[in-house]
Design a protein around this motif. Structure first.
Motif, PDB file in Angstrom:
ATOM      1  N   LYS A   1       4.185  12.793 -12.262  1.00  0.00           N
ATOM      2  CA  LYS A   1       3.297  13.012 -13.397  1.00  0.00           C
ATOM      3  C   LYS A   1       2.187  13.943 -12.941  1.00  0.00           C
ATOM      4  O   LYS A   1       2.062  14.246 -11.742  1.00  0.00           O
ATOM      5  CB  LYS A   1       2.735  11.694 -13.924  1.00  0.00           C
ATOM      6  CG  LYS A   1       2.033  10.855 -12.883  1.00  0.00           C
ATOM      7  CD  LYS A   1       1.481   9.560 -13.463  1.00  0.00           C
ATOM      8  CE  LYS A   1       0.286   9.807 -14.374  1.00  0.00           C
ATOM      9  NZ  LYS A   1      -0.424   8.555 -14.720  1.00  0.00           N
TER      10      LYS A   1
ATOM     11  N   CYS B   1       1.615  13.061  -7.545  1.00  0.00           N
ATOM     12  CA  CYS B   1       1.468  11.736  -8.146  1.00  0.00           C
ATOM     13  C   CYS B   1       2.849  11.262  -8.600  1.00  0.00           C
ATOM     14  O   CYS B   1       3.467  11.862  -9.491  1.00  0.00           O
ATOM     15  CB  CYS B   1       0.503  11.799  -9.334  1.00  0.00           C
ATOM     16  SG  CYS B   1       0.016  10.168  -9.955  1.00  0.00           S
TER      17      CYS B   1
ATOM     18  N   TRP C   1      -9.714   7.214  -4.589  1.00  0.00           N
ATOM     19  CA  TRP C   1     -10.163   6.422  -5.737  1.00  0.00           C
ATOM     20  C   TRP C   1      -9.023   6.131  -6.722  1.00  0.00           C
ATOM     21  O   TRP C   1      -9.099   5.186  -7.519  1.00  0.00           O
ATOM     22  CB  TRP C   1     -11.260   7.166  -6.507  1.00  0.00           C
ATOM     23  CG  TRP C   1     -10.862   8.548  -6.954  1.00  0.00           C
ATOM     24  CD1 TRP C   1     -11.071   9.719  -6.281  1.00  0.00           C
ATOM     25  CD2 TRP C   1     -10.168   8.901  -8.155  1.00  0.00           C
ATOM     26  NE1 TRP C   1     -10.549  10.789  -6.985  1.00  0.00           N
ATOM     27  CE2 TRP C   1      -9.987  10.304  -8.142  1.00  0.00           C
ATOM     28  CE3 TRP C   1      -9.678   8.178  -9.246  1.00  0.00           C
ATOM     29  CZ2 TRP C   1      -9.331  11.001  -9.168  1.00  0.00           C
ATOM     30  CZ3 TRP C   1      -9.027   8.857 -10.270  1.00  0.00           C
ATOM     31  CH2 TRP C   1      -8.868  10.252 -10.217  1.00  0.00           C
ATOM     32  N   TYR C   2      -7.940   6.939  -6.675  1.00  0.00           N
ATOM     33  CA  TYR C   2      -6.895   6.852  -7.703  1.00  0.00           C
ATOM     34  C   TYR C   2      -6.154   5.520  -7.638  1.00  0.00           C
ATOM     35  O   TYR C   2      -5.852   4.912  -8.661  1.00  0.00           O
ATOM     36  CB  TYR C   2      -5.908   8.010  -7.552  1.00  0.00           C
ATOM     37  CG  TYR C   2      -4.973   8.136  -8.736  1.00  0.00           C
ATOM     38  CD1 TYR C   2      -5.325   8.892  -9.848  1.00  0.00           C
ATOM     39  CD2 TYR C   2      -3.742   7.475  -8.752  1.00  0.00           C
ATOM     40  CE1 TYR C   2      -4.471   8.999 -10.946  1.00  0.00           C
ATOM     41  CE2 TYR C   2      -2.890   7.566  -9.840  1.00  0.00           C
ATOM     42  CZ  TYR C   2      -3.263   8.333 -10.935  1.00  0.00           C
ATOM     43  OH  TYR C   2      -2.424   8.429 -12.021  1.00  0.00           O
ATOM     44  N   GLY C   3      -5.879   5.063  -6.430  1.00  0.00           N
ATOM     45  CA  GLY C   3      -5.167   3.804  -6.273  1.00  0.00           C
ATOM     46  C   GLY C   3      -3.769   3.853  -6.865  1.00  0.00           C
ATOM     47  O   GLY C   3      -3.071   4.858  -6.757  1.00  0.00           O
ATOM     48  N   ILE C   4      -3.364   2.750  -7.502  1.00  0.00           N
ATOM     49  CA  ILE C   4      -2.066   2.661  -8.174  1.00  0.00           C
ATOM     50  C   ILE C   4      -2.327   2.478  -9.660  1.00  0.00           C
ATOM     51  O   ILE C   4      -3.054   1.567 -10.069  1.00  0.00           O
ATOM     52  CB  ILE C   4      -1.243   1.477  -7.630  1.00  0.00           C
ATOM     53  CG1 ILE C   4      -1.010   1.643  -6.124  1.00  0.00           C
ATOM     54  CG2 ILE C   4       0.091   1.363  -8.362  1.00  0.00           C
ATOM     55  CD1 ILE C   4      -0.311   0.469  -5.477  1.00  0.00           C
ATOM     56  N   ASP C   5      -1.770   3.366 -10.478  1.00  0.00           N
ATOM     57  CA  ASP C   5      -2.079   3.334 -11.908  1.00  0.00           C
ATOM     58  C   ASP C   5      -1.147   2.394 -12.665  1.00  0.00           C
ATOM     59  O   ASP C   5      -0.317   1.699 -12.084  1.00  0.00           O
ATOM     60  CB  ASP C   5      -2.078   4.749 -12.499  1.00  0.00           C
ATOM     61  CG  ASP C   5      -0.712   5.428 -12.458  1.00  0.00           C
ATOM     62  OD1 ASP C   5       0.313   4.730 -12.430  1.00  0.00           O
ATOM     63  OD2 ASP C   5      -0.673   6.679 -12.456  1.00  0.00           O
ATOM     64  N   ALA C   6      -1.289   2.385 -13.996  1.00  0.00           N
ATOM     65  CA  ALA C   6      -0.534   1.452 -14.832  1.00  0.00           C
ATOM     66  C   ALA C   6       0.967   1.725 -14.809  1.00  0.00           C
ATOM     67  O   ALA C   6       1.769   0.851 -15.158  1.00  0.00           O
ATOM     68  CB  ALA C   6      -1.050   1.509 -16.272  1.00  0.00           C
TER      69      ALA C   6
ATOM     70  N   SER D   1      -0.686  15.665 -11.387  1.00  0.00           N
ATOM     71  CA  SER D   1      -1.529  15.258 -10.271  1.00  0.00           C
ATOM     72  C   SER D   1      -2.992  15.194 -10.706  1.00  0.00           C
ATOM     73  O   SER D   1      -3.465  16.050 -11.459  1.00  0.00           O
ATOM     74  CB  SER D   1      -1.384  16.254  -9.119  1.00  0.00           C
ATOM     75  OG  SER D   1      -2.314  15.954  -8.093  1.00  0.00           O
ATOM     76  N   PRO D   2      -3.735  14.198 -10.204  1.00  0.00           N
ATOM     77  CA  PRO D   2      -5.164  14.117 -10.515  1.00  0.00           C
ATOM     78  C   PRO D   2      -6.006  15.088  -9.689  1.00  0.00           C
ATOM     79  O   PRO D   2      -7.229  15.124  -9.848  1.00  0.00           O
ATOM     80  CB  PRO D   2      -5.508  12.669 -10.172  1.00  0.00           C
ATOM     81  CG  PRO D   2      -4.571  12.320  -9.057  1.00  0.00           C
ATOM     82  CD  PRO D   2      -3.296  13.043  -9.385  1.00  0.00           C
TER      83      PRO D   2
ATOM     84  N   SER E   1       2.321   4.449 -10.219  1.00  0.00           N
ATOM     85  CA  SER E   1       2.305   5.681  -9.436  1.00  0.00           C
ATOM     86  C   SER E   1       1.012   5.830  -8.650  1.00  0.00           C
ATOM     87  O   SER E   1      -0.015   5.246  -8.987  1.00  0.00           O
ATOM     88  CB  SER E   1       2.512   6.897 -10.344  1.00  0.00           C
ATOM     89  OG  SER E   1       1.669   6.850 -11.472  1.00  0.00           O
ATOM     90  N   SER E   2       1.086   6.643  -7.591  1.00  0.00           N
ATOM     91  CA  SER E   2      -0.069   6.937  -6.758  1.00  0.00           C
ATOM     92  C   SER E   2       0.113   8.344  -6.189  1.00  0.00           C
ATOM     93  O   SER E   2       1.054   9.055  -6.547  1.00  0.00           O
ATOM     94  CB  SER E   2      -0.204   5.888  -5.651  1.00  0.00           C
ATOM     95  OG  SER E   2      -1.450   6.028  -4.980  1.00  0.00           O
TER      96      SER E   2
END
Length: 282
Positions: free
Chosen positions: A208, A195, A128-133, A210-211, A136-137
């Motif tokens: 950064k 991430c 679900w994380y995809g690529i953020d602003a 990690s989620p 990063s992924s």
């Protein structure tokens, strides 16, 4: 800085071309793998302690899962063929084929001259994380692994729980080799749960927090007989630094599963690459 030429903007505006179009790349049979997952049962479990590494084995046609079990934790994964340690995971070619970060349906490819799938990702709870602003992924194949040599170069200190050293100790113990010989088998990793990305101004590799949370996992189908080694990175969730005795760190769990039905009866391991190895010689 060199003065830009008169056509600098035109040169920059040239459209990019994908290096390796994957339209003809053999695709995994995800429907088959998903059907096999429905009847799978756990047959083995390994716990990787914080700031350490452990090895595990997975027969071809089985599944294995890496799970965060107590807190946000990044892991560095090496894979080898169980019958030939010279056939090992090739992060660079995997990156060229699938991109900088892996998720469901992507494969971990082996090195030359073998170049075949070693494992296929069958489930990713962080997809679900995809690529953020920040660009990063998660689950990257761009970082090499934290190591004591770069650490010494930048800090002039001796630190022995970098992922490179953890993986070296683990595979040395598993195959009964001295550390100096075992170290030659340690290679660039899949950074599980990590991430990461590249800064847009300087192009530097960054990390950064990690989620990942307890219960998240990344699951694979073993395409060939595998030996794996997983290091629970000393950076924990890698929110601050990745070679540290102060970052909060947690164990990781590796579970191996066998499909109990007959769904995989027709499945066969992938053959090695068919290039004739003549390299243009007469």
């Amino acid at each position: 800085m060199t003065k830009p030429p008169h056509d600098a903007d035109a040169r920059r505006s040239v459209e990019p071309v994908i290096c390796y179009p994957t339209d003809s790349l053999p695709q995994p049979d995800m429907d088959l793998y998903h059907a096999a997952r429905e009847s799978m049962q756990q047959i083995d479990q390994v716990i990787v302690p914080p700031r350490e590494a452990q090895t595990f084995q997975v027969p071809a046609g089985h599944f294995f899962r890496i799970t965060s079990i107590e807190g946000p934790q990044v892991g560095d994964l090496n894979l080898w063929s169980a019958t030939d340690l010279n056939e090992r995971f090739y992060s660079g070619k995997t990156r060229a084929l699938h991109g900088t970060h892996l998720t469901t349906g992507d494969r971990m490819w082996s090195c030359f001259p073998h170049l075949r799938p070693m494992a296929t990702i069958t489930h990713d709870t962080l997809d679900w994380y995809g690529i953020d602003a920040f660009g990063s992924s998660v689950h990257d194949v761009i970082g090499t692994r934290c190591d004591p040599y770069t650490n010494n170069l930048l800090s002039d200190r001796q630190y022995h729980h970098c992922c490179h050293s953890n993986l070296t100790r683990a595979i040395a113990h598993h195959i009964g080799l001295p550390l100096t010989e075992a170290e030659t088998h340690v290679h660039d990793v899949l950074n599980v749960f990590m991430c990461t990305g590249f800064t847009r101004d300087t192009g530097q590799y960054f990390m950064k927090a990690s989620p990942v949370r307890s219960g998240d996992y990344l699951e694979f189908f073993a395409e060939i007989d595998l030996i794996g080694a997983l290091s629970a990175c000393p950076g924990g969730d890698c929110s601050a630094e990745h070679s540290s005795d102060t970052s909060p760190c947690y164990p990781l769990e590796i579970t191996v599963f066998q499909s109990k039905g007959n769904v995989l009866n027709s499945w066969r391991p992938p053959v090695k690459n068919n290039y004739d190895k003549s390299h243009g010689s007469e």
